[in-house]
Design a protein around this motif. Structure first.
Motif, PDB file in Angstrom:
ATOM      1  N   GLN A   3       0.798  -1.148  -0.008  1.00 21.93           N
ATOM      2  CA  GLN A   3      -0.045   0.066  -0.015  1.00 21.93           C
ATOM      3  C   GLN A   3       0.694   1.448  -0.050  1.00 21.93           C
ATOM      4  O   GLN A   3       1.661   1.459   0.778  1.00 21.93           O
ATOM      5  CB  GLN A   3      -0.793   0.065   1.248  1.00 21.93           C
ATOM      6  CG  GLN A   3      -2.139  -0.816   1.068  1.00 21.93           C
ATOM      7  CD  GLN A   3      -3.091  -0.507   2.170  1.00 21.93           C
ATOM      8  OE1 GLN A   3      -2.758  -0.320   3.362  1.00 21.93           O
ATOM      9  NE2 GLN A   3      -4.442  -0.317   1.915  1.00 21.93           N
ATOM     10  N   VAL A   5      -0.304   5.318   0.350  1.00 18.42           N
ATOM     11  CA  VAL A   5      -1.373   5.948   0.611  1.00 18.42           C
ATOM     12  C   VAL A   5      -0.862   7.146   0.894  1.00 18.42           C
ATOM     13  O   VAL A   5      -0.145   7.853   1.693  1.00 18.42           O
ATOM     14  CB  VAL A   5      -1.967   5.648   2.136  1.00 18.42           C
ATOM     15  CG1 VAL A   5      -3.307   6.505   2.395  1.00 18.42           C
ATOM     16  CG2 VAL A   5      -2.368   4.029   1.839  1.00 18.42           C
ATOM     17  N   SER A   7      -1.584  11.732   1.228  1.00 14.51           N
ATOM     18  CA  SER A   7      -2.275  12.390   1.699  1.00 14.51           C
ATOM     19  C   SER A   7      -1.713  13.990   1.772  1.00 14.51           C
ATOM     20  O   SER A   7      -0.625  14.051   1.233  1.00 14.51           O
ATOM     21  CB  SER A   7      -2.659  12.075   3.253  1.00 14.51           C
ATOM     22  OG  SER A   7      -1.628  12.001   4.164  1.00 14.51           O
ATOM     23  N   CYS A  22       3.216  10.194   1.765  1.00 17.49           N
ATOM     24  CA  CYS A  22       2.999   9.092   1.181  1.00 17.49           C
ATOM     25  C   CYS A  22       3.596   7.992   2.407  1.00 17.49           C
ATOM     26  O   CYS A  22       4.682   7.831   2.651  1.00 17.49           O
ATOM     27  CB  CYS A  22       3.609   8.503  -0.011  1.00 17.49           C
ATOM     28  SG  CYS A  22       3.606   7.055  -0.732  1.00 17.49           S
ATOM     29  N   GLY A 111       0.543   4.848  -5.525  1.00 20.51           N
ATOM     30  CA  GLY A 111      -0.462   5.096  -4.870  1.00 20.51           C
ATOM     31  C   GLY A 111      -1.796   5.403  -5.632  1.00 20.51           C
ATOM     32  O   GLY A 111      -1.598   5.489  -7.124  1.00 20.51           O
ATOM     33  N   GLN A 112      -2.676   5.809  -4.773  1.00 21.34           N
ATOM     34  CA  GLN A 112      -4.028   6.240  -5.675  1.00 21.34           C
ATOM     35  C   GLN A 112      -3.987   7.584  -6.070  1.00 21.34           C
ATOM     36  O   GLN A 112      -5.138   7.936  -6.964  1.00 21.34           O
ATOM     37  CB  GLN A 112      -5.301   6.066  -4.802  1.00 21.34           C
ATOM     38  CG  GLN A 112      -5.546   7.017  -4.002  1.00 21.34           C
ATOM     39  CD  GLN A 112      -4.626   7.125  -2.627  1.00 21.34           C
ATOM     40  OE1 GLN A 112      -3.753   6.325  -2.482  1.00 21.34           O
ATOM     41  NE2 GLN A 112      -4.694   8.088  -1.876  1.00 21.34           N
TER      42      GLN A 112
END
Length: 120
Positions: A3, A5, A7, A22, A111-112
């Motif tokens: 993962q 992630v 932000s 991240c 990441g997304q």
């Protein structure tokens, strides 16, 4: 399970600052080069900056040098992108990437993405 992630994105006025984070999990963080990419609407994804676990870093684009700084916290498995003096042309989705090459084999994770919008 790997993962990444991201932000920290959001809406900011020109001249403002943001700090992207991240958080990585599911792989040996110290064995990977970590990077930030961005993709603006209608444009190709481009490398923003990259860093190794030892702290060696590069900024890919001249327009970002002196404004964007990549850093890494190995204890937290987290990579950051400090963005200062933001411009409208910095508006994009920012992606975190982890990359490792072993011989001819490439291991890469994404990441997304987190949206950064620079607008008054």
């Amino acid at each position: 399970q790997v993962q990444l992630v991201e932000s920290g994105g959001g809406l900011v006025q020109p001249g403002g600052s943001l700090r992207l984070s991240c958080a990585a999990s599911g792989f040996t963080f110290s064995r990977y080069a970590m990077s930030w990419y961005r993709q603006a609407p209608g444009k190709e994804r481009e490398l923003v900056a990259a860093i190794t676990s030892a702290g060696g870093s590069i900024n890919s684009v001249d327009s970002m040098k002196g404004r964007f700084t990549i850093s890494i916290d190995n204890a937290k498995n987290t990579v950051y992108l400090q963005m200062n003096s933001l411009k409208p042309e910095d508006t994009a989705v920012y992606y975190c990437n982890a990359d490792r090459r072993v011989g001819v084999t490439v291991y890469t994770y994404w990441g997304q993405g987190t949206q950064v919008t620079v607008s008054s």
